[in-house]
Design a protein around this motif. Structure first.
Motif, short mmCIF file in Angstrom:
data_model
loop_
_atom_site.label_atom_id
_atom_site.label_comp_id
_atom_site.label_asym_id
_atom_site.label_seq_id
_atom_site.Cartn_x
_atom_site.Cartn_y
_atom_site.Cartn_z
N GLY A 57 0.82 -1.21 0.00
CA GLY A 57 0.00 0.00 0.00
C GLY A 57 0.85 1.25 0.00
N LYS A 61 3.01 4.38 -8.08
CA LYS A 61 1.81 4.25 -8.91
C LYS A 61 2.05 3.20 -9.99
CE LYS A 61 -1.53 7.03 -11.49
NZ LYS A 61 -1.91 8.40 -11.90
N ARG A 203 -3.88 6.83 4.77
CA ARG A 203 -4.19 6.50 3.38
C ARG A 203 -4.25 7.76 2.52
NH1 ARG A 203 -5.93 2.50 6.46
NH2 ARG A 203 -6.15 0.37 5.59
N GLU A 204 -4.78 8.85 3.06
CA GLU A 204 -4.87 10.09 2.30
C GLU A 204 -3.48 10.62 1.96
OE1 GLU A 204 -7.58 14.02 2.59
OE2 GLU A 204 -6.21 13.76 4.28
N GLU A 207 -1.75 8.57 -0.77
CA GLU A 207 -2.22 8.87 -2.13
C GLU A 207 -1.62 10.17 -2.65
OE1 GLU A 207 -3.81 7.04 -4.38
OE2 GLU A 207 -3.48 5.49 -2.87
N ARG A 210 2.00 9.40 -3.53
CA ARG A 210 2.06 8.56 -4.73
C ARG A 210 1.81 9.38 -6.00
NH1 ARG A 210 -1.36 4.73 -3.27
NH2 ARG A 210 0.25 3.29 -2.66
N GLU A 211 0.74 10.14 -6.00
CA GLU A 211 0.40 10.93 -7.18
C GLU A 211 1.44 12.00 -7.46
OE1 GLU A 211 -1.93 10.40 -9.42
OE2 GLU A 211 -2.60 8.62 -8.33
N ILE A 284 -3.99 17.62 -7.68
CA ILE A 284 -4.24 16.91 -6.42
C ILE A 284 -5.00 17.86 -5.51
CG2 ILE A 284 -3.21 15.63 -4.50
CD1 ILE A 284 -0.73 15.21 -6.25
#
Length: 305
Positions: A57, A61, A203-204, A207, A210-211, A284
């Motif tokens: 996790g 990407k 988790r936020e 992301e 990752r982005e 984002i």
């Protein structure tokens, strides 16, 4: 520099000697280190090797899809979805070293589970020389060195790249015929995006990291950095449209280096920096500002935690 042909002969011989007829699993992340170690071990013992990719996790990407495509030729490839287990264990953890220990513990647990399923006695790892130096020198612990639990339930751990620097690993990868997307790939930390998030891993935030890292890798490819990525530092006030927002601060990092032991921040053109901030803050939603890190190593490390 290492004599590549001689190294490959010696490393495959060492792997065969240490494993004998036993089954081994290898931590395959898709980075050049683990990929090269996997290719060496597969060449040495074939189907005695069970390559195991764990989706923590915290990966780049599209990483899982790339693993399936690049390593599908290894018949015993296993892909484990462990994202929830990792992120649940990291909840509330803010200390950088504690994060690495948590990830190290989970790392071993995942592989011990697979090892018991396939009857594996040994673990192969892509640990390289700078990993050992930084862990032994107390700069930071690596999830596959200083981050290991005190008790490891394998008969042995095999680290065929333990004395090589990153540029030497790339030479070996090329000689083994690994695709350029692997052999020339930028380094990615063993603990993944967790060390690109200052403070608690959520988790936020993952992301966002990752982005933003995906954008950085695309935009800075022409600069040929040794390593380039984005990190999530915290939150700050910004404005989007007519609304005042309290969004994440993303730091862009791009460095030149030979082996990762020292590094220099790259000089990027202003237009490039503006494209980066425009894409990251513009695409984002929960990012309010973007900064560029100009610190060399030392005094900073390359990663943030």
């Amino acid at each position: 520099m290492v004599d590549v042909d001689e190294f490959i002969d010696e490393a495959t011989a060492e792997i065969r000697e240490k494993l004998g007829d036993d089954t081994a699993i290898i931590a395959l992340s898709g980075g050049v280190d683990s990929s090269t170690a996997a290719a060496l071990a597969h060449e040495a013992v074939g189907d005695q090797l069970v390559p195991v990719y764990v989706d923590t996790g915290l990966m780049r990407k599209g990483e899982t899809e790339e693993i399936r495509e690049e390593f599908g030729y290894m018949d015993r490839l296993r892909i484990v979805d462990a994202a929830d287990r990792y992120l649940d264990r990291l909840a509330g953890v803010t200390d950088p070293e504690e994060k690495r220990k948590v990830i190290g513990d989970q790392f071993i647990e995942e592989f011990q589970t697979v090892a018991s399923e396939v009857g594996a006695d040994h673990l192969v790892q892509g640990t390289i020389y700078p990993d050992r130096i930084e862990s032994e020198g107390n700069i930071k612990s690596h999830h596959n060195v200083g981050g290991l639990p005190d008790v490891v339930e394998f008969d042995g751990i095999v680290e065929p790249l333990r004395d090589l620097y990153k540029d030497e690993v790339r030479e070996v990868a090329r000689e083994l015929g690994l695709e350029e997307v692997i052999s020339e790939r930028m380094p990615f930390p063993g603990p993944g995006l967790a060390v690109r998030i200052v403070g608690e891993v959520t988790r936020e935030k993952v992301e966002v990291a990752r982005e933003a890292t995906h954008v950085v890798e695309e935009e800075l490819e022409e600069y040929d950095p040794w390593q380039a990525f984005a990190a999530v530092l915290g939150k700050a006030t910004g404005v989007k449209g007519d609304n005042r927002v309290h969004g994440y601060v993303v730091a862009v990092r791009s460095v030149e280096s030979r082996d990762g032991m020292t590094a220099r921040a790259q000089e990027l053109e202003w237009d490039t920096l503006q494209r980066l901030q425009s894409r990251i803050a513009g695409t984002i939603d929960n990012v309010s500002r973007v900064v560029y890190d100009v610190t060399h190593k030392p005094p900073a490390t390359i990663e943030y935690e």
